[in-house]
Scaffold this motif. Sequence first.
Motif, mmCIF file in Angstrom:
data_model
loop_
_atom_site.group_PDB
_atom_site.id
_atom_site.type_symbol
_atom_site.label_atom_id
_atom_site.label_comp_id
_atom_site.label_asym_id
_atom_site.label_seq_id
_atom_site.Cartn_x
_atom_site.Cartn_y
_atom_site.Cartn_z
ATOM 1 N N ILE A 194 -80.922 -1.362 -14.407
ATOM 2 C CA ILE A 194 -80.403 0.063 -14.798
ATOM 3 C C ILE A 194 -79.284 0.244 -16.026
ATOM 4 C CG2 ILE A 194 -78.258 0.234 -13.190
ATOM 5 C CD1 ILE A 194 -80.968 2.733 -13.353
ATOM 6 N N ILE A 195 -78.569 -0.771 -16.365
ATOM 7 C CA ILE A 195 -77.829 -0.907 -17.407
ATOM 8 C C ILE A 195 -78.527 -0.479 -18.785
ATOM 9 C CG2 ILE A 195 -76.237 -2.245 -19.067
ATOM 10 C CD1 ILE A 195 -75.154 -3.332 -16.094
ATOM 11 N N PRO A 196 -79.546 -1.431 -19.011
ATOM 12 C CA PRO A 196 -80.341 -0.950 -20.281
ATOM 13 C C PRO A 196 -80.929 0.294 -20.118
ATOM 14 C CG PRO A 196 -81.263 -2.924 -19.239
ATOM 15 C CD PRO A 196 -80.094 -2.374 -18.439
ATOM 16 N N ILE A 197 -81.395 0.644 -19.178
ATOM 17 C CA ILE A 197 -82.088 1.952 -19.098
ATOM 18 C C ILE A 197 -81.117 2.855 -19.302
ATOM 19 C CG2 ILE A 197 -83.083 3.711 -17.327
ATOM 20 C CD1 ILE A 197 -84.326 1.192 -15.897
ATOM 21 N N PHE A 198 -80.121 3.028 -18.908
ATOM 22 C CA PHE A 198 -78.822 4.166 -19.105
ATOM 23 C C PHE A 198 -78.448 3.893 -20.406
ATOM 24 C CE2 PHE A 198 -78.495 5.691 -14.942
ATOM 25 C CZ PHE A 198 -77.824 6.777 -15.007
ATOM 26 N N ILE A 199 -78.260 2.740 -21.107
ATOM 27 C CA ILE A 199 -77.881 2.614 -22.280
ATOM 28 C C ILE A 199 -79.001 3.247 -23.515
ATOM 29 C CG2 ILE A 199 -77.783 0.896 -24.131
ATOM 30 C CD1 ILE A 199 -76.435 -0.923 -22.271
ATOM 31 N N SER A 200 -80.278 3.030 -23.248
ATOM 32 C CA SER A 200 -81.280 3.661 -23.787
ATOM 33 C C SER A 200 -81.415 5.156 -23.668
ATOM 34 C CB SER A 200 -82.746 3.082 -23.695
ATOM 35 O OG SER A 200 -83.345 3.414 -22.488
ATOM 36 N N GLY A 201 -81.167 5.730 -22.567
ATOM 37 C CA GLY A 201 -81.405 6.940 -22.481
ATOM 38 C C GLY A 201 -79.990 7.967 -22.880
ATOM 39 N N LEU A 202 -78.821 7.287 -22.932
ATOM 40 C CA LEU A 202 -77.773 7.934 -23.608
ATOM 41 C C LEU A 202 -77.872 7.771 -24.974
ATOM 42 C CD1 LEU A 202 -74.824 6.692 -20.983
ATOM 43 C CD2 LEU A 202 -75.854 8.968 -20.987
ATOM 44 N N LEU A 203 -78.219 6.654 -25.326
ATOM 45 C CA LEU A 203 -78.575 6.570 -27.046
ATOM 46 C C LEU A 203 -79.298 7.635 -27.457
ATOM 47 C CD1 LEU A 203 -77.823 5.032 -29.345
ATOM 48 C CD2 LEU A 203 -79.643 3.474 -29.001
ATOM 49 N N ILE A 204 -80.616 7.676 -26.738
ATOM 50 C CA ILE A 204 -81.563 8.856 -27.308
ATOM 51 C C ILE A 204 -80.771 10.157 -27.239
ATOM 52 C CG2 ILE A 204 -83.796 9.816 -26.949
ATOM 53 C CD1 ILE A 204 -84.868 7.177 -25.974
ATOM 54 N N SER A 205 -80.241 10.339 -26.244
ATOM 55 C CA SER A 205 -79.680 11.763 -26.024
ATOM 56 C C SER A 205 -78.385 11.953 -27.190
ATOM 57 C CB SER A 205 -78.914 12.159 -24.738
ATOM 58 O OG SER A 205 -77.658 11.210 -24.532
ATOM 59 N N ASP A 206 -77.884 10.804 -27.618
ATOM 60 C CA ASP A 206 -76.870 10.986 -28.538
ATOM 61 C C ASP A 206 -77.244 11.306 -30.100
ATOM 62 O OD1 ASP A 206 -74.697 10.756 -26.891
ATOM 63 O OD2 ASP A 206 -74.348 8.594 -27.182
ATOM 64 N N ILE A 207 -78.591 10.474 -30.258
ATOM 65 C CA ILE A 207 -79.252 10.893 -31.500
ATOM 66 C C ILE A 207 -80.078 12.105 -31.539
ATOM 67 C CG2 ILE A 207 -81.549 9.840 -32.600
ATOM 68 C CD1 ILE A 207 -80.929 7.153 -31.484
ATOM 69 N N VAL A 208 -80.565 12.605 -30.365
ATOM 70 C CA VAL A 208 -80.588 14.020 -30.498
ATOM 71 C C VAL A 208 -79.653 15.017 -31.032
ATOM 72 C CG1 VAL A 208 -81.575 16.080 -29.160
ATOM 73 C CG2 VAL A 208 -82.597 13.796 -28.914
ATOM 74 N N VAL A 209 -78.451 14.990 -30.338
ATOM 75 C CA VAL A 209 -77.226 15.779 -30.803
ATOM 76 C C VAL A 209 -76.967 15.439 -32.144
ATOM 77 C CG1 VAL A 209 -74.737 16.049 -30.300
ATOM 78 C CG2 VAL A 209 -76.261 15.947 -28.595
ATOM 79 N N TYR A 210 -76.964 14.071 -32.586
ATOM 80 C CA TYR A 210 -76.893 13.769 -33.898
ATOM 81 C C TYR A 210 -77.692 14.304 -34.892
ATOM 82 C CZ TYR A 210 -76.917 10.926 -38.247
ATOM 83 O OH TYR A 210 -76.849 10.393 -39.583
ATOM 84 N N ARG A 211 -78.970 14.208 -34.694
ATOM 85 C CA ARG A 211 -79.888 15.034 -35.644
ATOM 86 C C ARG A 211 -79.767 16.347 -35.429
ATOM 87 N NH1 ARG A 211 -81.750 12.382 -39.186
ATOM 88 N NH2 ARG A 211 -83.635 13.451 -39.451
ATOM 89 N N LEU A 212 -79.671 17.059 -34.399
ATOM 90 C CA LEU A 212 -79.578 18.680 -34.430
ATOM 91 C C LEU A 212 -78.227 18.899 -35.260
ATOM 92 C CD1 LEU A 212 -80.233 19.230 -30.502
ATOM 93 C CD2 LEU A 212 -81.720 20.152 -32.799
ATOM 94 N N SER A 213 -77.051 18.279 -35.031
ATOM 95 C CA SER A 213 -75.772 18.587 -35.947
ATOM 96 C C SER A 213 -76.345 18.355 -37.402
ATOM 97 C CB SER A 213 -74.815 17.625 -35.447
ATOM 98 O OG SER A 213 -73.771 17.889 -36.182
ATOM 99 N N ARG A 214 -76.955 17.233 -38.070
ATOM 100 C CA ARG A 214 -77.178 17.063 -39.160
ATOM 101 C C ARG A 214 -78.261 17.723 -39.806
ATOM 102 N NH1 ARG A 214 -77.181 11.603 -42.031
ATOM 103 N NH2 ARG A 214 -78.452 11.767 -44.046
ATOM 104 N N SER A 215 -79.064 18.261 -38.895
ATOM 105 C CA SER A 215 -80.228 19.285 -39.499
ATOM 106 C C SER A 215 -79.714 20.542 -39.881
ATOM 107 C CB SER A 215 -81.429 19.361 -38.711
ATOM 108 O OG SER A 215 -80.923 20.061 -37.250
ATOM 109 N N GLY A 216 -78.567 21.022 -39.199
ATOM 110 C CA GLY A 216 -77.973 22.184 -39.565
ATOM 111 C C GLY A 216 -78.634 23.366 -38.899
ATOM 112 N N SER A 217 -79.147 23.324 -37.682
ATOM 113 C CA SER A 217 -79.747 24.586 -36.891
ATOM 114 C C SER A 217 -78.536 25.680 -36.880
ATOM 115 C CB SER A 217 -80.147 24.227 -35.604
ATOM 116 O OG SER A 217 -79.166 23.912 -34.912
ATOM 117 N N LYS A 218 -79.201 26.902 -36.871
ATOM 118 C CA LYS A 218 -78.217 28.046 -36.717
ATOM 119 C C LYS A 218 -77.026 27.791 -35.803
ATOM 120 C CE LYS A 218 -81.261 31.183 -39.214
ATOM 121 N NZ LYS A 218 -81.935 32.405 -39.190
ATOM 122 N N PHE A 219 -77.534 27.778 -34.719
ATOM 123 C CA PHE A 219 -76.958 27.347 -33.480
ATOM 124 C C PHE A 219 -75.674 26.307 -33.500
ATOM 125 C CE2 PHE A 219 -75.883 25.733 -29.199
ATOM 126 C CZ PHE A 219 -75.244 26.848 -28.710
#
Length: 179
Positions: free
Chosen positions: A55-80
């Motif tokens: 479960i540890i690597p499963i959670f690490i990968s899931g949380l990392l991907i969700s952080d990358i999504v937030v990072y990419r959304l923030s970097r792309s500069g969506s209006k919201f």
Amino acid sequence: MSESQVIISQLGALSYIGAWFVALISNIVIPVPEEVILLAFGYLAGTGHINALIIIPIFISGLLISDIVVYRLSRSGSKFINWIYQRFFSKRMLNRSDEWFSAHINKIIFFSRFLIQLRFLGPFIAGQKKTPQKTFIKYDLLALVIYVPMYIFLGLFFQSRVEGIINNVGVIKNIILVI
């Protein structure tokens, strides 16, 4: 059955793929702090419903991907995202220069992971300040490798304590009944 027992039993019914999806959305969507979810999965690992080492690597990968999504959304500069940044952060950050953020972005990414309910700040600020993705992933992954096992093993540790307390309460109840 208490509410916490219902949540733990529902989490225990998930497959490892379901646990990965919980990790993916726990950082963004679920209103419960992800620490509670990690502790619950640690508790389940202590009861034998799941394997902590899986479960540890499963959670690490899931949380990392969700952080990358937030990072990419923030970097792309969506209006919201830009509206959120202008509304809540830009005025507070005017006192700090871009050089300060550039000098301390690695610390911001790493230590924001450990701030309850504020862990989105690392990916968000890193994206807004156009931090290289490799740098972001390196420091976020480093934080996750410490953060996830810490909470899983805390849940595992306290699971044995909870069982001990429940067993002792049962013994005391029997003593009181006999008396």
